[in-house]
Design an enzyme around this catalytic site. Structure first.
Site: not given
Ligand code: ACO
Length: 332
Positions: A117, A259, A289
């Site tokens: 990520c 994020h 996500n």
């Protein structure tokens, strides 16, 4: 090439697959509910590549949009960073596949950045350093993921969380004070906690085999509660570090772009940093996500909808497998 004082994000571009998978769709696949997913994660729907679509298709679309907005042609690109954990193939890189698809055929360097990520922010740090050192002038940093290909669609603890998407940015030389100037970038890792979020199978440690497939080791595994704890602690700390380095306070920051993993992580980090909710950018409800793609796509969406304006100070932070995490500040 002359070295530059600073670097800037000249433009963003975004692309998502058309296919939408809602929580109600997931109810038909695994033992879950719209209510559970919405309450625990904030996610309502996510995008999924069709069988004939690849990560490089959306990565290339996002890259071309960023180039068009910046008025830079593919042949002027010097370097392409494919920030991804889910390339089309292990070899060649996602960046090489994108290079071919966008026609950046002038010998540009192309390679992948594999920090989960945190990929896009890790790539951004490299691009910033390359540009300021005069190594490259036009660097494409693309966070792009095909996570749906690495999810166990029978495992409700992971398959509801992730989605596919691509966010690209073009990093170019800048002077102090130019719009889009990158002010700060900090990237950290701690390999000791690699096991709490991993994709164990089909690498060199466990090459493809029937045993790997039978044990579902070709899919993402996660200890959700451990990830949650590390994510909150590290994102808060790296934001404080970035602010302190620039001698800025939270009150001086106009937008927080964290994020987009999970609304509860976003809210907890925002609260711990004392960000009012109206300054926190959120689109996790629409896309889930998307790992390395969350920050560039969310930042882009807030720019395109006129929320993030020229001159705004934007604080970004991310966290992912590795463990990896990062914080950065841009003056848009
Ligand atoms: N639908 C329904 N029930 C579910 C689901 C689901 N999709 N998933 C788990 N459950 C059940 C569990 O089986 C468990 O049931 P039990 O009590 O009968 O055993 C119950 O819900 C609670 O499970 P927990 O794992 O304790 O749920 P928790 O409250 O911790 O929430 C979650 C899980 C959302 C994953 C949370 O731990 C979290 O947000 N972790 C962060 C992980 C994350 O965002 N990772 C993304 C990748 S890393 C990154 O990008 C930062």
């Amino acid at each position: 090439m002359p070295s530059a004082k600073r670097s800037k994000i000249a433009a963003f571009g975004s692309a998502f697959p058309e296919q939408v998978l809602t929580n109600l769709d997931l109810e038909k696949i695994v033992d879950t509910s719209d209510q559970w997913i919405s309450e625990r994660t904030g996610i309502r729907e996510r995008r999924k590549l069709r069988d004939n679509e690849q990560n490089s298709d959306i990565a290339a679309a996002a890259a071309l949009q960023a180039l068009e907005r910046a008025g830079v042609s593919p042949m002027e690109v010097d370097c392409i960073l494919g920030c991804t954990t889910t390339p089309d193939r292990w070899m060649p890189s996602l960046a090489s596949a994108v290079q071919a698809k966008i026609g950046a055929n002038n010998g540009a360097t192309a390679y992948d950045v594999l920090t989960a990520c945190a990929g896009w922010m890790t790539g951004l740090q490299a691009a910033d350093a390359y540009v300021r050192a005069g190594v490259y002038k036009n660097v494409l940093v693309i966070g792009s993921e095909a996570l749906s290909r690495f999810l166990n669609w029978k495992d409700r603890t992971t398959c509801v969380l992730f989605g596919d998407g691509a966010g690209a940015s073009l990093v170019t030389p800048a002077n102090v004070g130019d719009p889009g100037e990158i002010l700060e970038l900090i990237v950290h890792s701690d390999g000791r906690y690699g096991d709490i979020l991993d994709l164990p199978g089909c690498g060199s440690q466990m090459p493809p085999s029937l045993a790997v497939l039978e044990n579902n080791l070709q899919y993402i595994r996660m200890n959700g509660q451990e990830v949650y704890k590390h994510a909150v602690r590290n994102m808060v700390a790296v934001c404080e570090e970035a602010l302190a380095r620039r001698k800025l306070t939270v009150e001086q920051i106009d937008w927080f772009v964290p994020h987009q993993a999970n609304i509860r992580i976003i809210e907890t980090v925002g609260k711990k940093l004392n960000f009012p909710t109206e300054k926190v950018a959120i689109n996790v409800h629409k896309y889930g996500n998307t790992s390395a793609a969350t920050i560039p796509t969310c930042f882009d969406e807030y720019v395109q909808t006129g929320k993030i304006k020229r001159g705004d100070l934007v604080l970004m932070t991310t966290f992912g497998g590795g463990l990896t995490w990062a914080g950065g500040i841009v003056r848009w």
